[in-house]
Design a protein around this motif. Structure first.
Motif, PDB file in Angstrom:
ATOM      1  N   GLU A  22      50.675  86.641   5.202  1.00 32.77           N
ATOM      2  CA  GLU A  22      50.530  85.871   6.596  1.00 32.77           C
ATOM      3  C   GLU A  22      51.715  85.698   7.271  1.00 32.77           C
ATOM      4  OE1 GLU A  22      46.695  83.280   6.605  1.00 32.77           O
ATOM      5  OE2 GLU A  22      48.466  82.140   6.825  1.00 32.77           O
ATOM      6  N   GLY A  23      51.929  85.952   8.696  1.00 32.81           N
ATOM      7  CA  GLY A  23      53.147  85.754   9.279  1.00 32.81           C
ATOM      8  C   GLY A  23      52.919  84.531  10.322  1.00 32.81           C
ATOM      9  N   GLY A  24      51.885  84.212  10.587  1.00 28.43           N
ATOM     10  CA  GLY A  24      51.912  83.368  11.727  1.00 28.43           C
ATOM     11  C   GLY A  24      51.902  81.685  11.640  1.00 28.43           C
ATOM     12  N   TYR A  25      51.706  80.929  12.656  1.00 27.91           N
ATOM     13  CA  TYR A  25      52.145  79.586  12.556  1.00 27.91           C
ATOM     14  C   TYR A  25      50.796  78.823  12.703  1.00 27.91           C
ATOM     15  CZ  TYR A  25      56.824  81.329  13.625  1.00 27.91           C
ATOM     16  OH  TYR A  25      58.075  81.942  13.370  1.00 27.91           O
ATOM     17  N   LYS A  26      50.889  77.396  11.855  1.00 25.09           N
ATOM     18  CA  LYS A  26      49.747  76.630  12.099  1.00 25.09           C
ATOM     19  C   LYS A  26      50.285  75.347  12.153  1.00 25.09           C
ATOM     20  CE  LYS A  26      47.200  79.439   8.608  1.00 25.09           C
ATOM     21  NZ  LYS A  26      47.028  79.587   7.289  1.00 25.09           N
ATOM     22  N   ILE A  27      49.541  74.197  12.523  1.00 22.58           N
ATOM     23  CA  ILE A  27      49.932  72.800  12.625  1.00 22.58           C
ATOM     24  C   ILE A  27      50.049  72.343  10.983  1.00 22.58           C
ATOM     25  CG2 ILE A  27      49.588  70.466  13.462  1.00 22.58           C
ATOM     26  CD1 ILE A  27      47.938  71.678  15.677  1.00 22.58           C
ATOM     27  N   ASP A  73      45.798  71.199  20.416  1.00 21.30           N
ATOM     28  CA  ASP A  73      45.284  70.008  19.664  1.00 21.30           C
ATOM     29  C   ASP A  73      46.280  69.398  18.911  1.00 21.30           C
ATOM     30  OD1 ASP A  73      45.373  72.344  18.254  1.00 21.30           O
ATOM     31  OD2 ASP A  73      44.025  71.837  16.670  1.00 21.30           O
ATOM     32  N   TYR A  74      47.765  69.699  19.174  1.00 17.79           N
ATOM     33  CA  TYR A  74      48.849  69.349  18.695  1.00 17.79           C
ATOM     34  C   TYR A  74      49.078  67.861  18.858  1.00 17.79           C
ATOM     35  CZ  TYR A  74      53.546  68.956  16.657  1.00 17.79           C
ATOM     36  OH  TYR A  74      54.606  68.778  16.033  1.00 17.79           O
ATOM     37  N   PRO A  75      49.295  67.193  17.694  1.00 25.80           N
ATOM     38  CA  PRO A  75      49.126  65.536  17.775  1.00 25.80           C
ATOM     39  C   PRO A  75      50.121  64.888  18.881  1.00 25.80           C
ATOM     40  CG  PRO A  75      48.941  66.028  15.462  1.00 25.80           C
ATOM     41  CD  PRO A  75      49.052  67.238  16.370  1.00 25.80           C
ATOM     42  N   ALA A  76      49.950  64.399  20.059  1.00 29.04           N
ATOM     43  CA  ALA A  76      50.684  64.024  21.064  1.00 29.04           C
ATOM     44  C   ALA A  76      51.794  62.998  20.357  1.00 29.04           C
ATOM     45  CB  ALA A  76      49.753  63.478  22.324  1.00 29.04           C
ATOM     46  N   SER A  77      51.360  62.364  19.397  1.00 29.37           N
ATOM     47  CA  SER A  77      52.392  61.142  18.790  1.00 29.37           C
ATOM     48  C   SER A  77      53.454  61.574  18.113  1.00 29.37           C
ATOM     49  CB  SER A  77      51.440  60.054  18.061  1.00 29.37           C
ATOM     50  OG  SER A  77      51.030  60.977  16.888  1.00 29.37           O
ATOM     51  N   ASP A 119      58.233  71.087  21.578  1.00 28.74           N
ATOM     52  CA  ASP A 119      57.817  71.654  22.661  1.00 28.74           C
ATOM     53  C   ASP A 119      56.922  73.135  22.485  1.00 28.74           C
ATOM     54  OD1 ASP A 119      58.977  69.540  23.962  1.00 28.74           O
ATOM     55  OD2 ASP A 119      60.750  70.756  24.851  1.00 28.74           O
ATOM     56  N   TRP A 120      57.417  73.746  21.767  1.00 29.71           N
ATOM     57  CA  TRP A 120      56.959  75.102  21.280  1.00 29.71           C
ATOM     58  C   TRP A 120      55.548  74.611  20.647  1.00 29.71           C
ATOM     59  CZ3 TRP A 120      54.960  77.036  16.833  1.00 29.71           C
ATOM     60  CH2 TRP A 120      54.641  78.417  16.547  1.00 29.71           C
ATOM     61  N   TYR A 121      55.563  73.820  19.839  1.00 33.50           N
ATOM     62  CA  TYR A 121      54.143  73.670  19.170  1.00 33.50           C
ATOM     63  C   TYR A 121      53.084  72.866  20.232  1.00 33.50           C
ATOM     64  CZ  TYR A 121      55.433  73.284  14.019  1.00 33.50           C
ATOM     65  OH  TYR A 121      55.565  73.786  13.055  1.00 33.50           O
ATOM     66  N   ARG A 122      53.604  72.200  21.191  1.00 32.38           N
ATOM     67  CA  ARG A 122      52.618  71.543  22.203  1.00 32.38           C
ATOM     68  C   ARG A 122      52.163  72.804  23.070  1.00 32.38           C
ATOM     69  NH1 ARG A 122      55.921  66.199  24.162  1.00 32.38           N
ATOM     70  NH2 ARG A 122      55.330  64.769  22.501  1.00 32.38           N
ATOM     71  N   ALA A 123      53.313  73.813  23.392  1.00 34.72           N
ATOM     72  CA  ALA A 123      52.790  74.748  24.067  1.00 34.72           C
ATOM     73  C   ALA A 123      51.746  75.661  23.490  1.00 34.72           C
ATOM     74  CB  ALA A 123      53.823  75.551  24.642  1.00 34.72           C
TER      75      ALA A 123
END
Ligand code: NDP
Length: 244
Positions: free
Chosen positions: A165-170, A231-235, A223-227
């Protein structure tokens, strides 16, 4: 001659930090999730990391083994700490990373090799014995804590990808609950500890550079995670829990 050479190496590292810090707020280094075409030839990420980090293990190791004060407590302990960190990064991190086709631009590798040669040279040659004081023990403790945070945070990231696998997760768990880049936080704490324990210009120069390099990148990562993930945790902060 020897003194001025090692001091120049450290001032060059400080000069790099002063250039890199503002630049990275505008141009994110093009590797990992921020890889993009237009940066020239590239190598596979695993080989790239190996080539990049090897001087920090082998050059530092050779200089440390020929250090006139090798065998005395501070020089011995800090040399071992450095080699454990870079042994882990050069061999274990690269062997276990989930590369899956990811590339690393040659330009970033060459720049990192130049940096690592100067940095390893400065840090190995400036290790100097002194009576063991509170700064030494506190610094060594911080180094160990930072190392544990760095290695654990990288292991959590590694566990997110199944083989192939090569993708990204939270990421969740450990310090990932608080910041986008806890591996960078661990790295910063490590080199703060090293500088405190070593009390050398080279140690402080490397801590300064690590902050200059990783603080802007951590913000880009957050910033990348947020974009990418609505559902990326805002805190979650970028790199320093609860602060930044
Ligand atoms: P990253 O956190 O960007 O990536 C670490 C690894 O985890 C990479 O293999 C990456 O894959 C993977 N990864 C990252 N996020 C995710 C996710 N959300 N889901 C799945 N996989 C993920 O760290 P760096 O590559 O920038 O740095 C690697 C190590 O080197 C760190 O420990 C860092 O502290 C250290 N370092 C130290 C520096 C210093 O100045 N002292 C400078 C730079 C790094 P991929 O590569 O495919 O994105």
């Amino acid at each position: 001659m020897f003194d001025s050479l090692t001091t120049s190496a450290s001032w060059t590292v400080i000069a790099f930090a002063l250039i890199v810090f503002p630049t990275l707020f505008f141009i994110t280094a093009p590797y990992g999730r921020h890889f993009r075409p237009g940066w020239g030839p590239s190598l596979g990420a695993r080989l790239g990391w190996l080539v990049m980090e090897a001087p920090s293990f082998f050059l530092f190791g050779a200089l440390w083994l020929s250090h006139p004060q090798l065998g005395q407590p501070l020089v011995t302990a800090l040399g071992i700490a450095w080699l454990v960190h870079y042994g882990q990064r050069t061999f274990v991190y690269t062997a276990t990373m989930k590369e899956n086709g990811r590339r690393k631009p040659l330009l970033t590798i060459v720049m990192a090799v130049v940096f690592n040669v100067l940095n390893s040279y400065g840090n190995a040659t400036q290790l100097s014995e002194r009576p063991l004081d509170l700064a030494f023990f506190a610094g060594l403790g911080l180094f160990a804590l930072g190392f544990a945070m760095n290695v654990h945070s990288d292991a959590v990231l590694r566990s997110l990808r199944a083989p192939g696998e090569g993708g990204y997760k939270i990421p969740h768990g450990g310090l990932h609950r608080f910041v986008a880049s806890p591996n960078y936080f661990g790295e910063i704490v490590e080199w703060l500890g090293f500088a405190l324990a070593a009390q050398s210009l080279a140690g402080w120069a490397f801590f300064f550079f690590t902050c200059a390099n990783l603080v802007p990148r951590a913000r880009s990562n957050r910033d990348w995670y947020r974009a990418q993930f609505p559902d990326y945790p805002a805190s979650r902060r970028a790199v320093i829990p609860f602060l930044w």
